[in-house]
Design an enzyme around this catalytic site. Structure first.
Site, PDB file in Angstrom:
ATOM      1  N   GLY A 173     -11.062   3.945   0.311  1.00  0.00           N
ATOM      2  CA  GLY A 173     -12.248   4.702   0.812  1.00  0.00           C
ATOM      3  C   GLY A 173     -13.768   4.099   1.245  1.00  0.00           C
ATOM      4  N   GLY A 182      -0.612   6.612   1.571  1.00  0.00           N
ATOM      5  CA  GLY A 182      -1.818   7.818   1.060  1.00  0.00           C
ATOM      6  C   GLY A 182      -2.735   6.956   3.121  1.00  0.00           C
ATOM      7  N   TYR A 183      -3.184   6.269   2.877  1.00  0.00           N
ATOM      8  CA  TYR A 183      -4.155   5.423   4.025  1.00  0.00           C
ATOM      9  C   TYR A 183      -3.314   5.702   5.122  1.00  0.00           C
ATOM     10  CZ  TYR A 183      -7.975   2.938   6.703  1.00  0.00           C
ATOM     11  OH  TYR A 183      -8.330   2.161   7.519  1.00  0.00           O
ATOM     12  N   ASP A 216      -7.762  -7.102   1.666  1.00  0.00           N
ATOM     13  CA  ASP A 216      -7.231  -7.071   2.657  1.00  0.00           C
ATOM     14  C   ASP A 216      -7.351  -6.491   3.999  1.00  0.00           C
ATOM     15  OD1 ASP A 216      -6.401  -4.899   1.651  1.00  0.00           O
ATOM     16  OD2 ASP A 216      -5.769  -4.411   3.346  1.00  0.00           O
ATOM     17  N   ASP A 222      -2.793   7.928  -2.877  1.00  0.00           N
ATOM     18  CA  ASP A 222      -4.413   8.684  -2.951  1.00  0.00           C
ATOM     19  C   ASP A 222      -4.975   9.380  -1.800  1.00  0.00           C
ATOM     20  OD1 ASP A 222      -4.401   5.825  -1.373  1.00  0.00           O
ATOM     21  OD2 ASP A 222      -6.588   5.614  -2.216  1.00  0.00           O
ATOM     22  N   HIS A 274      -4.584 -19.966  12.478  1.00  0.00           N
ATOM     23  CA  HIS A 274      -6.351 -20.091  12.483  1.00  0.00           C
ATOM     24  C   HIS A 274      -7.057 -19.087  11.939  1.00  0.00           C
ATOM     25  CE1 HIS A 274     -10.335 -21.422  13.350  1.00  0.00           C
ATOM     26  NE2 HIS A 274     -10.898 -20.581  13.263  1.00  0.00           N
ATOM     27  N   ASP A 327       0.820  -0.828  -0.233  1.00  0.00           N
ATOM     28  CA  ASP A 327      -0.084   0.188  -0.033  1.00  0.00           C
ATOM     29  C   ASP A 327       1.324   1.461  -0.479  1.00  0.00           C
ATOM     30  OD1 ASP A 327      -2.092   1.771   0.360  1.00  0.00           O
ATOM     31  OD2 ASP A 327      -2.952   0.711   1.754  1.00  0.00           O
ATOM     32  N   SER A 328       0.362   2.576  -0.508  1.00  0.00           N
ATOM     33  CA  SER A 328       1.504   3.479  -0.939  1.00  0.00           C
ATOM     34  C   SER A 328       1.564   4.403   0.032  1.00  0.00           C
ATOM     35  CB  SER A 328       0.525   4.014  -1.792  1.00  0.00           C
ATOM     36  OG  SER A 328      -0.729   4.877  -1.407  1.00  0.00           O
ATOM     37  N   GLN A 353     -11.698   6.732  -5.964  1.00  0.00           N
ATOM     38  CA  GLN A 353     -12.331   7.013  -4.684  1.00  0.00           C
ATOM     39  C   GLN A 353     -13.725   7.403  -4.447  1.00  0.00           C
ATOM     40  OE1 GLN A 353     -10.698   7.338  -1.149  1.00  0.00           O
ATOM     41  NE2 GLN A 353      -9.628   6.565  -1.852  1.00  0.00           N
TER      42      GLN A 353
END
Ligand code: PRF
Length: 376
Positions: free
Chosen positions: A221, A95-96, A271, A146, A340, A92-93, A194
């Site tokens: 988003g 951004g989040y 994910d 983003d 598990h 992931d970039s 987005q």
């Protein structure tokens, strides 16, 4: 990277496919365990491969950039060499994470200025340097930079933010396409849709993202606090616009029910931290429903954690033993519960895939959604 469709469900928009990467094939629909800092928490690589049967894991640009840093990753020859995972990796970039973790941050057209959550040092992420960082990490699939808008989000903010995300995407593409992989194997860039919970913005964003013609596309988003029905409505609008011959990745989703419902709408990749994070708090997803292993009722239940699921830890260890480990604060509790839950998530998407191929996905899904969310 190549994507081929293997089967389409007749009763829903679900698809089964295969993504080919430089580090091997991924059968879709797929769940990708989250390995934020170069490790899936409490799970080692041999368990990921042999017990869980993970086909691809996630890494995170923000965390890996801060620790161990690009020099060490480059010395190692990239993240695959550094952590010993020789199958595909997606990063992931950041951004989040910049928006959810960093302290004070300032979003400008140029990029985002923020303070590290580790030592408070001042940092700058731009579409260009985030592409360079992901080149250096060496992920097979890298994500555009983003802005993930919060929920709720007013229309004007959502629109301006989406438009900036689109301009940032053009800069990501320009940088990515004018640079080479560092370690000799191909990497591919996925753009991110987005538009918050506004239908017209989602349509506009999906059309813009599709027009870039990349090898795969992501939906961001969502799953940020909106009702599940609203998420499904947005996913459906976007999936109907994104090209059918490219994989679609729904970021940060979700519960077993969320995953099955979104597969029915045409999503191929997922994910989420839920299976690993909840495992460390004693919440188990099983083929019979959800278990809180801390509860007194499990203290004398000597049956396997999940006999129907199969897999080493789920059949070898009993509920009573795992409950004892949790109450004793033993490290092994987090490991067993994480292995598990991930075994369960990978089993779930494999079952979904087989039912798509057999043409029985929707009927199976409707039964499973109810069963899996039952609290035992
Ligand atoms: N953008 C990025 N990563 C993400 C998201 C997003 O919108 C989400 C939203 N559920 C999770 N991870 N870059």
């Amino acid at each position: 990277m190549e994507f081929s469709l293997v089967a389409k469900d007749i009763q829903s928009k679900a698809r089964a496919g295969v993504v080919q990467t430089a580090h091997g094939a991924i059968e879709t629909p797929i769940f990708m365990p989250v390995g934020t800092a170069g490790t899936v928490k409490a799970v080692h690589q041999r368990e990921l491969k042999e017990d869980i049967k993970a086909e691809i894991i996630l890494g995170n640009t923000y965390h890996l950039y801060l620790r161990p840093g690009l020099n060490i990753l480059e010395q190692a020859g990239g993240l695959h060499k550094f952590n010993g995972w020789d199958r595909p990796i997606l990063t992931d970039s950041g951004g989040y994470q910049v928006f959810s973790l960093a302290g004070t941050r300032k979003i400008k057209e140029e990029g985002v200025k923020f303070k590290s959550h580790i030592d408070g040092s001042a940092l700058d992420f731009t579409p260009e340097n985030v592409m360079d960082t992901q080149r250096t990490i060496g992920a097979d699939i890298i994500m555009a930079f983003d802005e993930c808008t919060p929920y709720p989000c007013d229309y004007t903010y959502a629109k301006n933010s989406m438009e900036r995300t689109h301009r940032w995407l053009q800069r990501c593409v320009d940088r990515f396409d004018s640079t080479e992989p560092k370690y000799g194997y191909d990497q591919t860039l996925f753009p991110i849709v987005q538009g918050s919970t506004y239908k017209d913005l989602r349509v506009q964003s999906a059309e813009t993202i599709a027009s870039f013609g990349r090898e795969g596309n992501a939906i961001g988003g969502l799953s940020v606090g909106e009702p599940a029905e609203m998420m499904y409505e947005m996913t459906e609008i976007v999936c109907d616009i994104l090209p059918a011959d490219k994989p679609r990745y729904l970021m940060g989703v979700g519960t077993p029910a969320n995953i099955l419902e979104n597969i029915a709408l045409g999503v191929d990749m997922f994910d989420c931290v839920l299976p690993t994070r909840n495992a460390r708090n004693g919440m188990l997803f099983t083929t019979q429903g959800i278990i809180n292993i801390r509860n007194q009722k499990w203290s004398t239940d000597h049956s396997p954690i999940d006999a129907e699921l199969g897999g080493y830890v789920s059949t070898f260890y009993s509920k009573a033993y795992l409950r004892h480990l949790v109450h004793s604060g033993e490290y092994l509790a987090g490991q067993i519960a994480s292995v598990h839950n991930l075994t369960f998530y990978l089993w779930l998407v494999k079952q979904a895939r087989q039912h798509i191929i057999d043409g029985t996905f929707r009927d199976w899904k409707d039964v499973m959604v109810k069963k899996l969310m039952t609290r035992l």
